[in-house]
Write an enzyme that holds these catalytic residues in place. Structure first.
Site, PDB file in Angstrom:
ATOM      1  N   CYS A  96     -58.371 -15.923  22.690  1.00 49.39           N
ATOM      2  CA  CYS A  96     -57.490 -17.082  22.526  1.00 49.39           C
ATOM      3  C   CYS A  96     -58.198 -18.369  22.932  1.00 49.39           C
ATOM      4  O   CYS A  96     -57.808 -19.445  22.507  1.00 49.39           O
ATOM      5  CB  CYS A  96     -56.228 -16.928  23.360  1.00 49.39           C
ATOM      6  SG  CYS A  96     -55.557 -15.279  23.301  1.00 49.39           S
TER       7      CYS A  96
ATOM      8  N   HIS B 258     -49.666  -5.067  20.308  1.00 50.80           N
ATOM      9  CA  HIS B 258     -50.970  -4.878  19.655  1.00 50.80           C
ATOM     10  C   HIS B 258     -52.103  -4.528  20.613  1.00 50.80           C
ATOM     11  O   HIS B 258     -53.218  -4.247  20.176  1.00 50.80           O
ATOM     12  CB  HIS B 258     -51.335  -6.099  18.796  1.00 50.80           C
ATOM     13  CG  HIS B 258     -51.657  -7.335  19.566  1.00 50.80           C
ATOM     14  ND1 HIS B 258     -52.943  -7.761  19.752  1.00 50.80           N
ATOM     15  CD2 HIS B 258     -50.870  -8.239  20.172  1.00 50.80           C
ATOM     16  CE1 HIS B 258     -52.919  -8.900  20.456  1.00 50.80           C
ATOM     17  NE2 HIS B 258     -51.664  -9.203  20.718  1.00 50.80           N
TER      18      HIS B 258
ATOM     19  N   ALA C  91     -46.387 -11.083  23.861  1.00 44.17           N
ATOM     20  CA  ALA C  91     -46.439 -11.471  25.272  1.00 44.17           C
ATOM     21  C   ALA C  91     -46.280 -12.983  25.457  1.00 44.17           C
ATOM     22  O   ALA C  91     -45.629 -13.432  26.397  1.00 44.17           O
ATOM     23  CB  ALA C  91     -47.752 -11.010  25.889  1.00 44.17           C
TER      24      ALA C  91
ATOM     25  N   THR D 206     -32.899 -12.224  13.303  1.00 43.67           N
ATOM     26  CA  THR D 206     -32.756 -10.889  12.712  1.00 43.67           C
ATOM     27  C   THR D 206     -33.812  -9.932  13.256  1.00 43.67           C
ATOM     28  O   THR D 206     -34.990 -10.291  13.366  1.00 43.67           O
ATOM     29  CB  THR D 206     -32.866 -10.997  11.172  1.00 43.67           C
ATOM     30  OG1 THR D 206     -31.813 -11.841  10.724  1.00 43.67           O
ATOM     31  CG2 THR D 206     -32.750  -9.631  10.497  1.00 43.67           C
TER      32      THR D 206
ATOM     33  N   SER E 172     -47.487  -7.138  25.033  1.00 45.26           N
ATOM     34  CA  SER E 172     -47.579  -7.195  23.568  1.00 45.26           C
ATOM     35  C   SER E 172     -47.896  -5.816  23.022  1.00 45.26           C
ATOM     36  O   SER E 172     -48.734  -5.102  23.592  1.00 45.26           O
ATOM     37  CB  SER E 172     -48.752  -8.094  23.160  1.00 45.26           C
ATOM     38  OG  SER E 172     -48.344  -9.400  22.935  1.00 45.26           O
TER      39      SER E 172
ATOM     40  N   ASN F  79     -57.256 -10.114  31.644  1.00 46.97           N
ATOM     41  CA  ASN F  79     -57.719  -9.802  30.284  1.00 46.97           C
ATOM     42  C   ASN F  79     -59.214  -9.999  30.096  1.00 46.97           C
ATOM     43  O   ASN F  79     -59.805  -9.445  29.178  1.00 46.97           O
ATOM     44  CB  ASN F  79     -56.951 -10.651  29.255  1.00 46.97           C
ATOM     45  CG  ASN F  79     -56.896 -12.104  29.620  1.00 46.97           C
ATOM     46  OD1 ASN F  79     -56.381 -12.472  30.682  1.00 46.97           O
ATOM     47  ND2 ASN F  79     -57.440 -12.953  28.775  1.00 46.97           N
TER      48      ASN F  79
HETATM   49  C1  LIG Z   1     -53.060 -10.891  29.850  1.00 47.40           C
HETATM   50  C2  LIG Z   1     -52.539 -11.449  28.573  1.00 47.40           C
HETATM   51  N1  LIG Z   1     -51.398 -12.140  28.574  1.00 47.40           N
HETATM   52  C3  LIG Z   1     -50.874 -12.648  27.458  1.00 47.40           C
HETATM   53  C4  LIG Z   1     -51.503 -12.502  26.246  1.00 47.40           C
HETATM   54  C5  LIG Z   1     -50.889 -13.077  25.010  1.00 47.40           C
HETATM   55  O1  LIG Z   1     -50.556 -12.055  24.122  1.00 47.40           O
HETATM   56  P1  LIG Z   1     -50.122 -12.374  22.614  1.00 47.40           P
HETATM   57  O2  LIG Z   1     -51.202 -13.224  22.032  1.00 47.40           O
HETATM   58  O3  LIG Z   1     -50.025 -11.036  21.979  1.00 47.40           O
HETATM   59  O4  LIG Z   1     -48.823 -13.080  22.667  1.00 47.40           O
HETATM   60  C6  LIG Z   1     -52.725 -11.813  26.181  1.00 47.40           C
HETATM   61  C7  LIG Z   1     -53.478 -11.696  24.931  1.00 47.40           C
HETATM   62  O5  LIG Z   1     -54.682 -11.664  24.887  1.00 47.40           O
HETATM   63  C8  LIG Z   1     -53.245 -11.258  27.372  1.00 47.40           C
HETATM   64  O6  LIG Z   1     -54.383 -10.566  27.379  1.00 47.40           O
END
Ligand SMILES: Cc1ncc(COP(=O)(O)O)c(C=O)c1O
Length: 372
Positions: A320, A199, A69, A235, A197, A149
């Site tokens: 993060c 994951h 993302a 790639t 994303s 998030n």
């Molecule tokens: C709402 C939102 N946007 C963007 C991201 C960024 O995702 P990534 O770290 O997988 O690039 C996150 C990850 O926690 C998210 O929760």
């Protein structure tokens, strides 16, 4: 282990892992090669493109595979601004967006782009009236996340999509916490650019998507081999793309079953946690996903609970930003104080969580409360 940090990342589904494995070992051809061996990889990628597009109701040709993302958001924001600077220089976003959006907007400001950061109310929601007021002649982009998030708050995406469309403005939506959890339909929601994303939906880390509506112009971040119609050179990462495709297929197939499981666990969690004196559940129930429950527990030092317990995995903000000591920008934008933030917990559940785990979690929280 009682894992309640699914908004941070999820475990890979065993069916996803199984689908990926051959592409790490036997089927390793380069998907851009013309030989039959390469074509096998290419076909697997094209199947994944279909699986992803079906989940969000786009065309296959509108899916761009990225590393996640963060990259998709960077590509969408920087790429769109660079391609459209002649139309205008103004972006509207929200104070509670993920740092991937906010930091990219701050970077764009250093390049002369003007950004309006909308406030949210104490439920975490933007005002559509304020959005309308913020629109200018030179506004080229509205960027609002689907689901927050940290709090799980769902913005009024349909209404925002309509406002953007009526004003001829492109709508970028970070749907990282929405895809696979609630219905996301780029056509119904009038979304022009959408990021997520893998994951977060039981696919591996390091793979993501940018959906780009056909008529939207963006400039690539990377230049090189011309993959993804020249918009994402490099790639192809076939195994991860295959994994993401499979995860999207599974999520679509199991959607109702998982939704019911998560709703019932979430309901139980809320009932149990509300028994703790003074607990506040953040966000209005009507505008929240069920898999993220953000709470403030008076008398709790959430950092201590999180760091001391090896059997319990939780978060008190986004992973993060958890290195930063000060309170979360999301909660503060909703009017909460640093003290509230230090007493906050984000409990993010998935289909594998159980009622027993919830009971253990609530007991662990209770044991950490200091009554003053
Ligand atoms: C709402 C939102 N946007 C963007 C991201 C960024 O995702 P990534 O770290 O997988 O690039 C996150 C990850 O926690 C998210 O929760």
């Amino acid at each position: 282990m009682n894992y309640f940090d699914n908004a941070s990342t999820t475990k890979i589904d065993s069916r996803v892992l199984e689908a990926m494995l051959p592409y790490f070992s036997e089927i390793y051809g380069n998907a851009s090669s013309n030989h039959e061996f390469g074509k096998e990889s290419k076909n697997a990628i094209e199947l994944a493109r279909i699986q992803v597009s079906e989940l969000i109701n786009s065309k296959e040709s509108e899916i761009i595979f990225t590393s996640g993302a963060t990259e998709s958001i960077n590509l969408a924001l920087k790429g769109f601004v660079e391609s459209n600077f002649e139309k205008g220089n103004h972006i509207i976003t929200v104070k509670t967006e993920h740092k991937a959006v906010l930091s990219t907007c701050e970077y764009l400001e250093t390049k002369g782009v003007e950004v309006t950061y909308l406030d949210v109310d104490n439920h975490g929601l933007i005002s559509l009236e304020e959005l309308n007021k913020a629109i200018r002649k030179d506004t080229i982009l509205i960027c609002v996340m689907f689901v927050n998030n940290e709090t799980g708050v769902i913005q009024p995406i349909n209404e925002i999509g309509v406002i953007a469309k009526e004003n001829g403005i492109t709508f970028l939506c970070d749907a990282t916490q929405a895809v696979g959890k609630i219905k996301v339909d780029v056509l119904e929601n009038n979304i022009d650019l959408l990021c997520f994303s893998g994951h977060k939906l039981n696919a591996p880390k390091g793979i993501g998507v940018l959906y780009k509506k056909r008529n939207i112009e963006i400039t690539p971040l990377f230049h090189g081999g011309g993959q993804e119609s020249g918009l994402r050179a490099g790639t192809y990462n076939t195994p991860l793309i295959v994994g993401l495709g499979k995860a999207c297929e599974i999520v679509a197939k199991d959607f109702e079953t998982n939704k019911n499981k998560i709703n019932s666990i979430s309901k139980y969690l809320i009932e149990e946690i509300k028994k703790i004196n003074g607990v506040i559940i953040i966000g209005n129930e009507k505008f929240r996903v069920h898999n993220i429950i953000d709470v403030i527990v008076p008398g709790l030092n959430s950092d201590i609970l999180i760091s001391k317990s090896s059997n319990l995995v939780l978060s008190n903000g986004s992973a993060c930003t958890s290195q930063i000591i000060e309170g979360s920008h999301v909660l503060k934008a909703m009017g909460l104080t640093d003290l509230d933030c230090s007493q906050s917990l984000r409990i993010s559940i998935d289909k594998e969580n159980t009622q027993i785990q919830i009971t253990e979690l609530v007991d662990a929280i209770k044991a950490e409360i200091i009554n003053i």
